[in-house]
Design a protein around this motif. Structure first.
Motif, PDB file in Angstrom:
ATOM      1  N   GLN A 275      23.820  58.761  30.645  1.00 24.72           N
ATOM      2  CA  GLN A 275      22.473  58.518  30.588  1.00 24.72           C
ATOM      3  C   GLN A 275      21.635  59.477  30.850  1.00 24.72           C
ATOM      4  OE1 GLN A 275      21.927  54.646  32.523  1.00 24.72           O
ATOM      5  NE2 GLN A 275      22.467  53.265  30.665  1.00 24.72           N
ATOM      6  N   GLN A 276      22.010  59.968  32.018  1.00 22.41           N
ATOM      7  CA  GLN A 276      21.381  61.303  32.686  1.00 22.41           C
ATOM      8  C   GLN A 276      21.727  62.598  32.010  1.00 22.41           C
ATOM      9  OE1 GLN A 276      21.487  62.141  37.103  1.00 22.41           O
ATOM     10  NE2 GLN A 276      22.280  63.998  36.708  1.00 22.41           N
ATOM     11  N   PHE A 277      22.826  62.543  31.584  1.00 25.20           N
ATOM     12  CA  PHE A 277      23.323  63.871  30.735  1.00 25.20           C
ATOM     13  C   PHE A 277      22.608  63.828  29.337  1.00 25.20           C
ATOM     14  CE2 PHE A 277      27.595  63.994  32.842  1.00 25.20           C
ATOM     15  CZ  PHE A 277      27.097  64.764  33.946  1.00 25.20           C
TER      16      PHE A 277
ATOM     17  N   ALA B 111      18.732  64.675  29.560  1.00 23.40           N
ATOM     18  CA  ALA B 111      18.629  66.330  30.174  1.00 23.40           C
ATOM     19  C   ALA B 111      18.213  67.083  28.789  1.00 23.40           C
ATOM     20  CB  ALA B 111      19.839  66.996  30.655  1.00 23.40           C
ATOM     21  N   GLU B 112      17.418  68.073  29.488  1.00 28.21           N
ATOM     22  CA  GLU B 112      16.547  69.199  28.481  1.00 28.21           C
ATOM     23  C   GLU B 112      17.776  69.756  27.763  1.00 28.21           C
ATOM     24  OE1 GLU B 112      13.593  72.800  28.470  1.00 28.21           O
ATOM     25  OE2 GLU B 112      14.055  71.541  30.308  1.00 28.21           O
ATOM     26  N   HIS B 113      18.784  70.311  28.500  1.00 30.23           N
ATOM     27  CA  HIS B 113      19.838  70.872  27.814  1.00 30.23           C
ATOM     28  C   HIS B 113      21.055  70.134  27.900  1.00 30.23           C
ATOM     29  CE1 HIS B 113      17.478  74.403  27.519  1.00 30.23           C
ATOM     30  NE2 HIS B 113      17.311  74.423  28.750  1.00 30.23           N
ATOM     31  N   ARG B 114      21.205  69.399  26.949  1.00 32.79           N
ATOM     32  CA  ARG B 114      22.425  68.296  26.866  1.00 32.79           C
ATOM     33  C   ARG B 114      23.797  69.016  26.932  1.00 32.79           C
ATOM     34  NH1 ARG B 114      22.665  63.946  22.081  1.00 32.79           N
ATOM     35  NH2 ARG B 114      20.880  63.245  22.963  1.00 32.79           N
ATOM     36  N   PRO B 115      24.948  68.463  27.619  1.00 36.42           N
ATOM     37  CA  PRO B 115      26.049  68.869  27.512  1.00 36.42           C
ATOM     38  C   PRO B 115      26.872  68.646  26.438  1.00 36.42           C
ATOM     39  CG  PRO B 115      25.993  67.276  29.108  1.00 36.42           C
ATOM     40  CD  PRO B 115      24.689  67.561  28.691  1.00 36.42           C
ATOM     41  N   THR B 116      27.659  69.501  25.871  1.00 38.10           N
ATOM     42  CA  THR B 116      28.517  69.420  24.762  1.00 38.10           C
ATOM     43  C   THR B 116      30.003  68.531  24.908  1.00 38.10           C
ATOM     44  OG1 THR B 116      29.706  71.447  24.717  1.00 38.10           O
ATOM     45  CG2 THR B 116      27.680  71.240  23.398  1.00 38.10           C
TER      46      THR B 116
END
Length: 335
Positions: A234-236, A239-244
């Motif tokens: 949920q946090q990821f 996030a403004e820059h979501r991890p892939t």
């Protein structure tokens, strides 16, 4: 109905209590005729020897305490089963305890096991209890660490250890994601007060540095629980820059990660690649997931821990240097 006593058995068999004891413990020669009379009396009176009295006489309870963070976790269940399969052959039984990643609860459990006069302890520590653990070791009670090291290298070097190569394992797992082109990686880690939390995160960072990535991963520190895996995703995703890609450093957290990704309508690995330190029971249900996972061997670790315990309890290896067994595991992929 009152329990039968050894005196009643002796009277019924018309022998002395010492003879009854010799028959039950098979400790000295007794004629077959006397054995039959004693055993007939034992069965007729439903006599059961007192385990407490026997333990006081032998100075052994034949009980081994096992403290792990979560006994319901398949990983720790595997370790415990391995220990049980070894020590059970020698008549030892296990007392299972879950610390719930709570150092204070772990400290209370250690004290309880000492009060129960267990013959040895198997411990996957939550961290922060080196003084209490050292006190047990100084009392000459065998204690084998599994999965996790102590905070103090000095105290830890005194004890037997069966663990995994967490740093290298996490590094290899991370490299799989990096080799697929993922540079924005979210890490779901456990508490850094535990050696597994520290070492696995170090392994992730080492791999990223080796690939020339100066910027570290996005890290969520939880408590090795399914709920923390859910909260991390949920946090990821917010996030403004979501991890892939997400690397989860514990199988319980990995389950939460998978559940939340699927619940969010994302596909693995098309929308989010996932790597798990440890197998996830629900992983095979994700068809064509491409999920990377670190294959672990908890049962084998439990077998080794059990063998070390028996050698210490028998005192045949009491003076030997501490055993240091480190397992190196391989990265697998669900296809």
């Amino acid at each position: 109905m009152a329990r039968a006593t050894i005196k009643q058995v002796a009277a019924a068999a018309e022998v002395s209590t010492a003879t009854v004891s010799r028959v039950l413990n098979n400790s000295d020669y007794v004629s077959e005729e006397i054995k039959e009379r004693v055993m007939a009396a034992v069965n007729r009176l439903n006599y059961r020897p007192s385990a407490i009295a026997r333990s006081l006489k032998q100075d052994r309870t034949y009980m081994i305490g096992v403290i792990v963070p979560d006994i319901s976790n398949p990983y720790f269940m595997g370790i415990s089963r391995g220990v049980e399969d070894i020590v059970g052959k020698e008549g030892f039984q296990l007392i299972f305890c879950s610390s719930d990643e709570n150092p204070e609860k772990e400290r209370r459990l250690l004290k309880l096991l000492q009060e129960k006069r267990v013959d040895a302890v198997v411990l996957a520590t939550s961290g922060g209890n080196d003084p209490a653990i050292k006190q047990i070791a100084d009392s000459n009670m065998p204690i084998v660490l599994v999965d996790r090291k102590l905070d103090s290298p000095d105290t830890g070097s005194m004890l037997d250890l069966v663990a995994e190569d967490n740093t290298e394992g996490a590094s290899r797992l991370t490299r799989k994601l990096l080799e697929e082109g993922h540079t924005a990686i979210g890490v779901v880690n456990g508490p850094t007060r535990s050696s597994t939390g520290r070492e696995r995160l170090e392994g992730v960072r080492n791999a990223m540095k080796a690939f020339g990535l100066n910027e570290g991963p996005m890290v969520y520190n939880g408590d090795f629980s399914t709920e923390d895996g859910i909260r991390a995703v949920q946090q990821f995703l917010n996030a403004e820059h979501r991890p892939t890609a997400i690397i989860s450093l514990n199988n319980r957290m990995s389950l939460g990660v998978l559940l939340e990704i699927v619940r969010s309508g994302l596909k693995i690995p098309a929308d989010m690649a996932v790597a798990s330190f440890g197998e996830v029971e629900a992983g095979p249900l994700l068809k064509e997931s491409g999920l990377y996972y670190m294959e672990q061997h908890p049962y084998d670790m439990g077998i080794k821990a059990g063998e070390i315990l028996l050698s210490r309890i028998r005192e045949e290896a009491r003076q030997d240097p501490p055993a240091y067994e480190i397992y190196s595991n391989e990265v697998k992929q669900l296809i």
